[in-house]
Each structure stands twice: as structure tokens, then as C-alpha cells.
Design an enzyme around this catalytic site. Structure first.
Site, PDB file in Angstrom:
ATOM      1  N   ASP A 142     -78.516 -32.529  48.627  1.00 24.97           N
ATOM      2  CA  ASP A 142     -77.246 -33.159  47.839  1.00 24.97           C
ATOM      3  C   ASP A 142     -76.093 -32.088  47.660  1.00 24.97           C
ATOM      4  O   ASP A 142     -75.009 -32.426  47.252  1.00 24.97           O
ATOM      5  CB  ASP A 142     -77.715 -33.492  46.605  1.00 24.97           C
ATOM      6  CG  ASP A 142     -78.371 -34.957  46.433  1.00 24.97           C
ATOM      7  OD1 ASP A 142     -78.048 -35.859  47.190  1.00 24.97           O
ATOM      8  OD2 ASP A 142     -79.371 -34.957  45.524  1.00 24.97           O
TER       9      ASP A 142
ATOM     10  N   HIS B  24     -85.625 -27.766  43.639  1.00 26.29           N
ATOM     11  CA  HIS B  24     -86.280 -28.811  44.542  1.00 26.29           C
ATOM     12  C   HIS B  24     -87.858 -28.763  43.912  1.00 26.29           C
ATOM     13  O   HIS B  24     -88.431 -27.709  44.038  1.00 26.29           O
ATOM     14  CB  HIS B  24     -86.252 -29.054  45.916  1.00 26.29           C
ATOM     15  CG  HIS B  24     -86.606 -30.554  46.256  1.00 26.29           C
ATOM     16  ND1 HIS B  24     -87.967 -30.998  46.385  1.00 26.29           N
ATOM     17  CD2 HIS B  24     -86.058 -31.268  46.546  1.00 26.29           C
ATOM     18  CE1 HIS B  24     -87.950 -32.150  46.816  1.00 26.29           C
ATOM     19  NE2 HIS B  24     -86.733 -32.571  47.019  1.00 26.29           N
TER      20      HIS B  24
HETATM   21  N1  ACO Z   1     -79.841 -24.328  38.309  1.00 26.54           N
HETATM   22  C1  ACO Z   1     -80.233 -23.421  37.365  1.00 26.54           C
HETATM   23  N2  ACO Z   1     -81.382 -23.229  37.209  1.00 26.54           N
HETATM   24  C2  ACO Z   1     -82.246 -24.025  37.512  1.00 26.54           C
HETATM   25  C3  ACO Z   1     -82.088 -25.002  38.619  1.00 26.54           C
HETATM   26  C4  ACO Z   1     -80.563 -25.186  38.802  1.00 26.54           C
HETATM   27  N3  ACO Z   1     -80.436 -26.012  39.702  1.00 26.54           N
HETATM   28  N4  ACO Z   1     -82.964 -25.581  38.878  1.00 26.54           N
HETATM   29  C5  ACO Z   1     -84.125 -25.044  38.379  1.00 26.54           C
HETATM   30  N5  ACO Z   1     -83.808 -24.151  37.617  1.00 26.54           N
HETATM   31  C6  ACO Z   1     -84.534 -23.199  36.747  1.00 26.54           C
HETATM   32  C7  ACO Z   1     -84.987 -23.976  35.624  1.00 26.54           C
HETATM   33  O1  ACO Z   1     -84.066 -23.771  34.524  1.00 26.54           O
HETATM   34  C8  ACO Z   1     -86.391 -23.069  35.320  1.00 26.54           C
HETATM   35  O2  ACO Z   1     -86.117 -22.008  34.940  1.00 26.54           O
HETATM   36  P1  ACO Z   1     -87.254 -21.118  33.667  1.00 26.54           P
HETATM   37  O3  ACO Z   1     -88.399 -21.090  34.618  1.00 26.54           O
HETATM   38  O4  ACO Z   1     -86.600 -19.885  33.432  1.00 26.54           O
HETATM   39  O5  ACO Z   1     -87.303 -22.252  32.558  1.00 26.54           O
HETATM   40  C9  ACO Z   1     -86.994 -22.991  36.732  1.00 26.54           C
HETATM   41  O6  ACO Z   1     -85.749 -22.836  37.527  1.00 26.54           O
HETATM   42  C10 ACO Z   1     -87.845 -24.162  37.174  1.00 26.54           C
HETATM   43  O7  ACO Z   1     -87.217 -25.470  37.131  1.00 26.54           O
HETATM   44  P2  ACO Z   1     -87.840 -26.907  36.834  1.00 26.54           P
HETATM   45  O8  ACO Z   1     -86.600 -27.786  36.125  1.00 26.54           O
HETATM   46  O9  ACO Z   1     -89.025 -26.571  36.017  1.00 26.54           O
HETATM   47  O10 ACO Z   1     -88.141 -27.310  38.142  1.00 26.54           O
HETATM   48  P3  ACO Z   1     -88.580 -28.723  38.562  1.00 26.54           P
HETATM   49  O11 ACO Z   1     -89.373 -28.511  39.880  1.00 26.54           O
HETATM   50  O12 ACO Z   1     -89.338 -29.288  37.624  1.00 26.54           O
HETATM   51  O13 ACO Z   1     -87.051 -29.432  38.932  1.00 26.54           O
HETATM   52  C11 ACO Z   1     -84.985 -29.977  40.223  1.00 26.54           C
HETATM   53  C12 ACO Z   1     -86.636 -29.468  40.192  1.00 26.54           C
HETATM   54  C13 ACO Z   1     -84.988 -31.320  38.919  1.00 26.54           C
HETATM   55  C14 ACO Z   1     -84.617 -30.812  41.312  1.00 26.54           C
HETATM   56  C15 ACO Z   1     -84.202 -29.034  39.431  1.00 26.54           C
HETATM   57  O14 ACO Z   1     -84.260 -27.873  40.371  1.00 26.54           O
HETATM   58  C16 ACO Z   1     -82.983 -29.496  38.953  1.00 26.54           C
HETATM   59  O15 ACO Z   1     -82.613 -29.805  37.925  1.00 26.54           O
HETATM   60  N6  ACO Z   1     -81.862 -29.122  40.022  1.00 26.54           N
HETATM   61  C17 ACO Z   1     -80.557 -29.605  39.687  1.00 26.54           C
HETATM   62  C18 ACO Z   1     -80.414 -31.094  40.138  1.00 26.54           C
HETATM   63  C19 ACO Z   1     -80.727 -31.491  41.462  1.00 26.54           C
HETATM   64  O16 ACO Z   1     -79.851 -30.953  42.312  1.00 26.54           O
HETATM   65  N7  ACO Z   1     -81.561 -32.464  42.059  1.00 26.54           N
HETATM   66  C20 ACO Z   1     -81.747 -33.146  43.102  1.00 26.54           C
HETATM   67  C21 ACO Z   1     -83.014 -32.845  43.366  1.00 26.54           C
HETATM   68  S1  ACO Z   1     -83.106 -33.383  45.250  1.00 26.54           S
HETATM   69  C22 ACO Z   1     -83.389 -35.048  45.282  1.00 26.54           C
HETATM   70  O17 ACO Z   1     -83.799 -35.494  44.262  1.00 26.54           O
HETATM   71  C23 ACO Z   1     -82.897 -35.671  46.208  1.00 26.54           C
END
Ligand code: ACO
Length: 429
Positions: free
Chosen positions: A362, A305
Site C-alpha cells: 500500500d 506486514h
Molecule cells: N508504524 C509504526 N510502528 C509499527 C508499524 C508501523 N506501521 N507497524 C508495526 N509497528 C510496531 C508496533 O507498534 C509493534 O511495536 P512494539 O513491538 O514496540 O509493540 C511492532 O512494530 C509489531 O507490530 P504489530 O502491530 O504487533 O505487528 P502485526 O504483525 O500484528 O501488524 C500490521 C501488522 C497490522 C500490518 C502493522 O504493521 C500495521 O499496522 N501497519 C500499518 C498499516 C498498514 O500498512 N496495513 C497494510 C498491511 S498490508 C495489507 O493488508 C494489504
């Protein structure tokens, strides 16, 4: 007031430091460009407060969420969704007479204009219900021209009531259209969620009595989704509203923003992920490796998140509710076992720990929706139904904000410079 000092290019400039009621601090850069000729660069707005807001407080480090100062855990246990909606929109819990009047108004507006029904037949059967819902919500602005003035108190009230009252009907009709069944009209004797479940599952030849456990569970899920401060869809609603677009148009834009798999669409993706693990023989370890791999686009959906760097407090409540509801409804599912195992493995894995990735709202909600027999493509629609009061509250707060301005970010231009128009014959093939 405290000040922050910026030294740049031989100049010094002071900027006010603002403090929120929960101790958050922010540098006020409103005059940054005017004072030093710079703009701030913050893609994804991770460090940018776009407004002052008194609606929802989140402490992502500690896993705290409060609506209008009230902890989400208390609302989840004691409130109803419509009480929560009132709290978010009007800033306080309704007194008995206020709640009665509010419920009466909601009940009076559950029907859709008969002509709205004709929209549905124009959509293909396999249209995603989010596409249908956003289109129908936008179309409400054509049906209520007298409710479009963003600065008219009466118009705004009328639009708020109609949106809250009609959204369950709009959503249930989108499902009925997708399965080719006749629309079921609302039954105003029922409460908000029972009415929605009946419109989803009754047919003209067979009535449907919603299970009170199912109705209360859905109500709980709506409460947990009701607001989350400046997330992608809420910021969209505010940005659209900042051009003085009407409430229906702004909310329709929010529904579209919510649809994406990185936001509200994640609940559908979580269930698809769990089902694909189950179909593939249930190797949770192999999936976790895929989600970690830089060579694979798979992510562990429902994990991570932007704001929570700790367990999402909503996920904690939903996880508990998931066990209780499945038990009460007598539903057994392999998917819950897979989800629990995924969580266990991920929460011991350095990849997730070091990035502070925890289950979000979620991760378990889809399993509950499935136990309530809600089809998978309706999951995000239910998220929208829950988020509706939050979007409305933010839109209203924006319209009354003394700092109101049209939203218009800046950019750093990195494209070509000094080019000229070339006549077609002089351009290289
Ligand atoms: N699975 C694997 N790796 C992940 C995940 C995940 N679910 N989420 C983040 N990471 C990793 C990224 O690859 C990144 O790694 P790196 O630093 O080696 O490049 C690091 O963690 C940071 O991730 P970002 O995408 O930069 O974090 P951001 O804050 O931009 O994104 C987000 C948050 C979009 C929610 C992300 O965690 C994600 O895609 N999660 C899965 C989708 C999801 O569950 N969305 C619902 C969010 S809650 C809502 O909207 C109600």
C-alpha cells in the site's frame, strides 16, 4: 511421516508433522484436544495454518510471492489481470481457446440488473463506496437465487463469472452516485480496466477514452493485489463460506474485512498521511518520530506486514511502476517525494529495522491511483476488485477440501464463574 512429541501432565502424545511443497512444516494439532485435553492458544493466528492450500505461496523472510507456483514478478510483467484471475481460480494459465471463452463470458455479464440500480439511490451521497459495494454484492444473492448452491458446479461457475464481470460496474456506479452523476453503462468493446475507467469518468455529455498507460497500470495493480493467501479478508471469506453460505454473501463479508485501515483501508490512509505531512509543511522526520512514539497512536501507514519481514515484493514492483507511470503521464507530485523520503528515513532507523518493518503493497499504490485521478475513497474498492479472484479461488478450494469443516475456533474463558441470577431488587445500585 515425522512426528512431534508433546509431554504434558505425565502424558506423552505424538502429533504428525506436515510438510508443504516449499518445505514449510506444521504440527497437525487436529487431535490435540482429543488426545491430551488441551487446545492451542494463538491470538491473531500468527502460528496457525487454518488449511492446506495450493493457491499462493509467500516466503515473508525472503520476500517471495508466487501465484500457483509462478513468481509475482513474471505475472506483473507478462500477464493480464483476467489471465491471472483464471490462473488463481482454475489453477493453470488458460490456453488460447479457454481464455477466449472466459473473456467472452465476462463480457456477456458486465451489466447490472436494472433493479440493482435502485439500491444506489437509497444510500446517502457521502456513503463510503466500500459500504455500497459490500451491500450490492450481498444483494446479488437476491437476484440470482439459482446460483447460490455452494456445491453445485454450474451454480458456482455462474456466480464466479457474474462477480468478476459485474464488480467494476458495481464499483464505478458507487462512485457516480457519490458525485451525483448518471451511471455510465459498460462498453463491451473495451478491456476490463479501460471499461472500468470509462464507467468512472465518462458522462452522457462527454465520452472518455481511457489512456492505455492508465489502463495497463491499473491492470498491474489488480494483478499485484489478486491474492495473498490467508490474510484477514480471505480468511473471512473462507470462514463465512465454511457455513455453506453462498459465494456472493461470502465475498461481501470479505469486502467488509478488507475495509479496515489495518488491511485494505491502509492505501487510503497512506495517501491521507502523505497529504497531512505536505499540509503541515512536509516535516517527514517529525512524522517518523510520531509513528515511533508509544504516546501517539500514529503509525507509519503502508509500513509493516504480518508475514513480510523483508521488503514486500509487490511494493518493489509498485515503487518502480510509480516512477514510470508518473513520468509517462507527465504527473508531478510532492507526495512521491515525501513517500521516498519517509522510506529512506525509516529504512535507516533502528525502530523500523529492529522490528523488521518495510514498505508494504500500500505504500506507493495510492500515489499511482492519484495519478490516474482515482478519488481517494475508491482506493480500497480497487483493492477489492483486485482481490476478488483470490477470494473466489479460496472459497472454491474450501468447498472442495477433503478436510472441509465449518470454521469454529475455541477460546480460553477468563470471565466470572459461580455467579447466580439476582432479582432486580437485590442488585446494588
Ligand atoms: N508504524 C509504526 N510502528 C509499527 C508499524 C508501523 N506501521 N507497524 C508495526 N509497528 C510496531 C508496533 O507498534 C509493534 O511495536 P512494539 O513491538 O514496540 O509493540 C511492532 O512494530 C509489531 O507490530 P504489530 O502491530 O504487533 O505487528 P502485526 O504483525 O500484528 O501488524 C500490521 C501488522 C497490522 C500490518 C502493522 O504493521 C500495521 O499496522 N501497519 C500499518 C498499516 C498498514 O500498512 N496495513 C497494510 C498491511 S498490508 C495489507 O493488508 C494489504
Amino acid at each position: 511421516m515425522q512426528k512431534a512429541l508433546l509431554k504434558w501432565n505425565g502424558q506423552e502424545a505424538e502429533f504428525p508433522v506436515l510438510e508443504g511443497t516449499e518445505g514449510e512444516m506444521a504440527i497437525d494439532f487436529t487431535k490435540l484436544r482429543q488426545q491430551v485435553g488441551l487446545v492451542s492458544f494463538d491470538p491473531g493466528y500468527g502460528n496457525t495454518a487454518s488449511c492446506k492450500s495450493a493457491i499462493t505461496f509467500i516466503d515473508g523472510e525472503k520476500g517471495i510471492l508466487k501465484y500457483r507456483g509462478i513468481p509475482i514478478e513474471e505475472l506483473a510483467e507478462k500477464a493480464t489481470f483476467l489471465e491471472t484471475a483464471y490462473l488463481l481460480i482454475w489453477g493453470k494459465l488458460p490456453e488460447p481457446a479457454e481464455l477466449k471463452g472466459f473473456l467472452r463470458q465476462i463480457t456477456a455479464h458486465t451489466l447490472l440488473h436494472e433493479d440493482v440500480k435502485r439500491f444506489y439511490t437509497g444510500f446517502p451521497k457521502d456513503a463510503h463506496p466500500m459500504a455500497v459495494c459490500s451491500a450490492v454484492v450481498a444483494a446479488l444473492s437476491a437476484f440470482y437465487p439459482e446460483l447460490l448452491d455452494p456445491r453445485g458446479a454450474e451454480a458456482e461457475h455462474g456466480a464466479i463469472i457474474r462477480l468478476l464481470a459485474k464488480f467494476p460496474t458495481i464499483a464505478a456506479f458507487s462512485y457516480k452516485h457519490s458525485i451525483g452523476q448518471p451511471f455510465i453503462y459498460p462498453d463491451n468493446k473495451l478491456d476490463y480496466t479501460s471499461n472500468f475507467l470509462r464507467m468512472m469518468f465518462a458522462t452522457p455529455c462527454e465520452d472518455y477514452r481511457p489512456d492505455p498507460v492508465a489502463a495497463r497500470t491499473l491492470d498491474l495493480l489488480l494483478i499485484l493485489h489478486a491474492d495473498h493467501e490467508q490474510n484477514c479478508s480471505t480468511s473471512t471469506v473462507r470462514l463465512v463460506g465454511s457455513s455453506l453460505s453462498n459465494l456472493f454473501a461470502s465475498i461481501s463479508a470479505g469486502i467488509n474485512a478488507l475495509w479496515g485501515p489495518l488491511h485494505g483501508g491502509a492505501n487510503q490512509k497512506v495517501l491521507e498521511m502523505l497529504e497531512s505531512i505536505e499540509k503541515g509543511g512536509g516535516s517527514v522526520e517529525a512524522f517518523v518520530e510520531k509513528a515511533k512514539s508509544k504516546n501517539d497512536t500514529a503509525r507509519l501507514m503502508g509500513f509493516g506486514h504480518r508475514v513480510y519481514k523483508n521488503y514486500d515484493p509487490r511494493a518493489k514492483i509498485i515503487r518502480k511502476a510509480c516512477y514510470e507511470v508518473l513520468n509517462k503521464l507527465g504527473v508531478r507530485t510532492k507526495l512521491l517525494e515525501i513517500a521516498v523520503k519517509l522510506e529512506e528515513i525509516a529504512l535507516k532507523d533502528d525502530y523500523f529495522l529492529s522490528r523488521r518493518l518495510y514498505p508494504n503493497v500500500d505504500f506507493y499504490s495510492g500515489i499511482i491511483y492519484q495519478a490516474l485521478e482515482i478519488p481517494i475513497n475508491m482506493f480500497t474498492v480497487l483493492f477489492a476488485m483486485g482481490r476478488l479472484p483470490g477470494w473466489i479461488a479460496h472459497w472454491d478450494e474450501l468447498q472442495k477440501d477433503p478436510d472441509f469443516k465449518i470454521g469454529r475456533p475455541r477460546q480460553i474463558f477468563v470471565g466470572p464463574t459461580g455467579k447466580h441470577y439476582l432479582p432486580i431488587g437485590q442488585r446494588k445500585q
